[in-house]
Scaffold this motif. Structure first.
Motif, mmCIF file in Angstrom:
data_model
loop_
_atom_site.group_PDB
_atom_site.id
_atom_site.type_symbol
_atom_site.label_atom_id
_atom_site.label_comp_id
_atom_site.label_asym_id
_atom_site.label_seq_id
_atom_site.Cartn_x
_atom_site.Cartn_y
_atom_site.Cartn_z
ATOM 1 N N GLU A 9 -8.968 -22.961 1.024
ATOM 2 C CA GLU A 9 -10.567 -22.871 0.584
ATOM 3 C C GLU A 9 -11.408 -23.567 1.751
ATOM 4 O OE1 GLU A 9 -9.219 -23.548 -3.984
ATOM 5 O OE2 GLU A 9 -10.227 -25.359 -2.923
ATOM 6 N N GLY A 10 -10.829 -23.897 2.639
ATOM 7 C CA GLY A 10 -11.838 -24.539 3.883
ATOM 8 C C GLY A 10 -11.894 -23.222 4.631
ATOM 9 N N ALA A 11 -11.077 -22.388 4.798
ATOM 10 C CA ALA A 11 -11.325 -21.121 5.445
ATOM 11 C C ALA A 11 -12.283 -20.288 4.910
ATOM 12 C CB ALA A 11 -9.937 -20.485 5.811
ATOM 13 N N GLY A 12 -12.741 -20.488 3.652
ATOM 14 C CA GLY A 12 -13.680 -19.910 2.876
ATOM 15 C C GLY A 12 -13.001 -18.627 2.072
ATOM 16 N N PHE A 37 -5.613 -18.846 8.657
ATOM 17 C CA PHE A 37 -6.317 -18.385 7.338
ATOM 18 C C PHE A 37 -7.768 -18.192 7.614
ATOM 19 C CE2 PHE A 37 -3.492 -22.079 5.064
ATOM 20 C CZ PHE A 37 -2.505 -20.889 5.027
ATOM 21 N N SER A 38 -8.648 -18.656 8.680
ATOM 22 C CA SER A 38 -9.808 -18.342 8.894
ATOM 23 C C SER A 38 -9.830 -16.973 9.596
ATOM 24 C CB SER A 38 -10.450 -19.600 9.830
ATOM 25 O OG SER A 38 -11.764 -18.994 10.245
ATOM 26 N N ALA A 39 -9.218 -16.857 10.484
ATOM 27 C CA ALA A 39 -9.067 -15.427 11.279
ATOM 28 C C ALA A 39 -8.698 -14.346 10.343
ATOM 29 C CB ALA A 39 -7.977 -15.547 12.465
ATOM 30 N N ILE A 40 -8.096 -14.336 9.171
ATOM 31 C CA ILE A 40 -7.721 -13.380 8.348
ATOM 32 C C ILE A 40 -8.529 -13.128 7.032
ATOM 33 C CG2 ILE A 40 -5.506 -13.155 9.031
ATOM 34 C CD1 ILE A 40 -4.610 -14.224 6.244
ATOM 35 N N SER A 41 -9.702 -13.972 7.120
ATOM 36 C CA SER A 41 -10.310 -14.166 5.758
ATOM 37 C C SER A 41 -11.847 -13.467 6.072
ATOM 38 C CB SER A 41 -10.409 -15.691 5.318
ATOM 39 O OG SER A 41 -9.028 -16.022 4.872
ATOM 40 N N GLY A 42 -11.954 -12.467 6.719
ATOM 41 C CA GLY A 42 -13.323 -11.835 7.181
ATOM 42 C C GLY A 42 -13.968 -11.046 5.983
ATOM 43 N N LYS A 43 -13.120 -10.843 5.102
ATOM 44 C CA LYS A 43 -13.909 -9.853 4.063
ATOM 45 C C LYS A 43 -14.107 -10.828 2.786
ATOM 46 C CE LYS A 43 -12.351 -6.017 1.178
ATOM 47 N NZ LYS A 43 -11.583 -6.084 -0.220
ATOM 48 N N ALA A 44 -15.334 -10.339 2.359
ATOM 49 C CA ALA A 44 -15.744 -11.280 1.452
ATOM 50 C C ALA A 44 -15.080 -11.338 0.231
ATOM 51 C CB ALA A 44 -17.199 -10.524 0.838
ATOM 52 N N ASN A 45 -14.820 -12.515 -0.430
ATOM 53 C CA ASN A 45 -13.872 -12.718 -1.631
ATOM 54 C C ASN A 45 -12.213 -12.451 -1.190
ATOM 55 O OD1 ASN A 45 -15.905 -12.841 -3.306
ATOM 56 N ND2 ASN A 45 -16.079 -10.716 -3.667
ATOM 57 N N ALA A 46 -12.039 -12.827 -0.104
ATOM 58 C CA ALA A 46 -10.754 -12.651 0.421
ATOM 59 C C ALA A 46 -9.923 -13.558 -0.222
ATOM 60 C CB ALA A 46 -10.723 -13.100 2.098
ATOM 61 N N GLU A 47 -8.558 -13.361 -0.389
ATOM 62 C CA GLU A 47 -7.458 -14.363 -1.258
ATOM 63 C C GLU A 47 -6.327 -14.399 -0.501
ATOM 64 O OE1 GLU A 47 -6.757 -12.187 -5.067
ATOM 65 O OE2 GLU A 47 -8.894 -12.477 -5.849
ATOM 66 N N ILE A 48 -5.894 -15.492 -0.277
ATOM 67 C CA ILE A 48 -4.521 -15.921 0.334
ATOM 68 C C ILE A 48 -3.668 -16.444 -0.862
ATOM 69 C CG2 ILE A 48 -3.418 -16.908 2.063
ATOM 70 C CD1 ILE A 48 -5.958 -16.868 3.652
ATOM 71 N N ILE A 49 -2.498 -15.812 -0.744
ATOM 72 C CA ILE A 49 -1.407 -16.171 -2.060
ATOM 73 C C ILE A 49 -0.643 -17.173 -1.687
ATOM 74 C CG2 ILE A 49 0.159 -15.204 -3.519
ATOM 75 C CD1 ILE A 49 -1.400 -12.753 -3.324
ATOM 76 N N ALA A 50 -0.119 -18.377 -2.114
ATOM 77 C CA ALA A 50 0.781 -19.050 -1.940
ATOM 78 C C ALA A 50 1.814 -19.201 -3.141
ATOM 79 C CB ALA A 50 0.658 -20.696 -2.010
ATOM 80 N N TYR A 92 -2.024 -26.503 1.431
ATOM 81 C CA TYR A 92 -2.522 -25.009 1.634
ATOM 82 C C TYR A 92 -3.800 -24.773 0.919
ATOM 83 C CZ TYR A 92 2.247 -23.850 3.103
ATOM 84 O OH TYR A 92 3.652 -23.802 3.908
ATOM 85 N N LYS A 93 -3.854 -25.245 -0.176
ATOM 86 C CA LYS A 93 -5.148 -24.909 -0.994
ATOM 87 C C LYS A 93 -6.350 -25.606 -0.153
ATOM 88 C CE LYS A 93 -6.996 -26.468 -5.479
ATOM 89 N NZ LYS A 93 -8.120 -25.537 -5.507
#
Ligand code: PLP
Length: 393
Positions: free
Chosen positions: A140-143, A114-127, A135-136
């Motif tokens: 969120e810990g990955a920003g 999650f951290s590795a793919i969240s480089g963009k500001a406001n990145a979103e990950i969907i479950a 997961y939440k």
């Protein structure tokens, strides 16, 4: 100054853990034999004998500075080679050991990814609900921002209309988990092909990669003649997060991995970012002795006999009493529609009778309850008459 965010996470227990702790206290009061604890996903079948033998052999035949020493940060070459060879054999892929990053279980694998793919500001990950509640916390810990697709409570496959509308220019990835915790449902090949088609369309629309993070701790736990498609073969931008916690009954030993296939977009940079995330969080070097032991047993299968018996007893018993549940093709969970439609109320009612089942609310599906059947068959048999009373009263 203490971090408010971390303080809140550390002082609020998960509902699953809370129920488990309650069960331990209650056992002291009413006797362990009178508490029917279906709360945790802690495997009840022992680790395979060959794993124990491998540990003994490593300890007796090796220099202890080797088996207790640091391995390479990304994991020992013996394990990465064994895993790569095994996946190549089983699924016909062409992986190599440098595409694997060994972690402390799926939890660390997911956090790194999650951290590795969240480089963009406001990145979103969907479950996709129902989903593993941590997961939440991990996302969120990955920003990144955590988004949820509401459940399809008929099939427990994917609610594609809602997923389609949730994906936007900030979407970095979609987490899937099949066989699923908590539903036990396996995503069909048709579902995964539809997901891949949708994501390719969205990638083209938004001009960047959208990764599938395939969380697979239950990959080997399937019942009957069920095909579990290997997601990287269907969708190139897949990152696999695997764990031996359930498949070798080793949750306390903390070994898993991230697999970044070379076909994935920017795979080399992505792998380095996964390793960098591990470094940042201090996750480097999963337990060495266990890495070396698992390297000798990657193709060992769990003994599913007890799970098969428990699953069938519960399925037959509960459906004959009038309960409805999701198709339990894998993992060791039954996801049951709460009589009355309120998972919290039903979990509480069951708790009053010392049957501990987790409300579906924390999995994003509040009309259901989860029963973990990785328990003794005696516990299942003891609880069935109480389940009957619970639906009748
Ligand atoms: N993902 C899912 C769906 C799980 O159910 C669990 C544990 O129960 C994990 C990840 C974490 O697994 P691990 O113990 O390997 O960190």
């Amino acid at each position: 100054m203490i971090s408010e965010k971390d303080y809140k996470l550390g002082s609020a227990r998960s509902s699953i853990r809370e129920l488990f702790e309650y069960g331990k206290r209650q056992a002291e009061i009413v006797g362990a034999e009178n508490v029917f604890d279906f709360s945790l996903g802690n495997p009840s079948t022992p680790a395979p004998k060959e794993l124990d033998d491998a540990i003994v052999e490593l300890l007796s035949k090796n220099d202890s500075t080797k088996v207790h020493g640091y391995t390479s940060a990304n994991g020992c070459i013996e394990l990465r080679t064994a895993v790569s060879d095994s996946l190549n054999r089983r699924f016909g892929v062409k992986s190599n050991p440098n595409e694997f990053y060994i972690t402390c279980g799926a939890a660390a694998a997911l956090c790194c990814t999650f951290s590795a793919i969240s480089g963009k500001a406001n990145a979103e990950i969907i479950a996709i609900a129902p989903y593993f509640p941590e997961y939440k916390v991990f996302v969120e810990g990955a920003g990144a921002n955590f988004k949820v697709v509401s459940p399809d409570t008929l099939s427990f496959q994917i609610n594609f209309d809602e997923l389609d509308s949730l994906i936007n220019e900030n979407t970095a990835g979609i987490i899937i988990n099949s066989p699923n915790n908590p539903s036990g449902v396996v995503y069909s090949e048709q579902t995964l092909i539809a997901l891949s088609d949708l994501l390719r369309k969205k990638q083209e629309q938004f001009g960047h990669a959208i990764y599938i993070i395939s969380d697979e701790p239950y990959r080997e736990l399937v019942y009957g003649d069920i095909n579990i498609p290997f997601v990287p073969k269907l969708y190139e931008n897949t990152v696999v997060c695997y764990s031996y916690s359930k498949s070798l009954s080793l949750p306390g030993e903390r070994i898993g991995y991230v697999y970044v296939p070379s076909e994935a977009a920017e795979s080399e940079r992505l792998y380095a970012a996964v390793a960098g995330a591990g470094r940042k969080m201090g996750y480097v070097c999963a337990p060495s002795l266990l890495q070396m032991a698992i390297a000798k047993c990657v193709d060992s299968k769990p003994n599913l006999d007890d799970y098969i018996i428990n699953r069938q007893l519960l399925l037959d018993g509960l459906t004959s009493f009038g309960y409805e549940c999701a198709a339990p093709d894998g993992a060791f969970y039954l996801f049951v529609k709460a009589p009355g439609g309120d998972g919290n109320a039903f979990s509480e009612k069951a708790k009053q009778r010392n049957v501990l089942i987790v409300s579906g609310e924390s999995f994003g599906c509040k009309e259901f309850v989860r029963i973990s059947y990785c328990v003794s068959t005696k516990t299942v048999k003891g609880a069935l008459p109480i389940f009957k009373e619970l639906i009748e009263c």
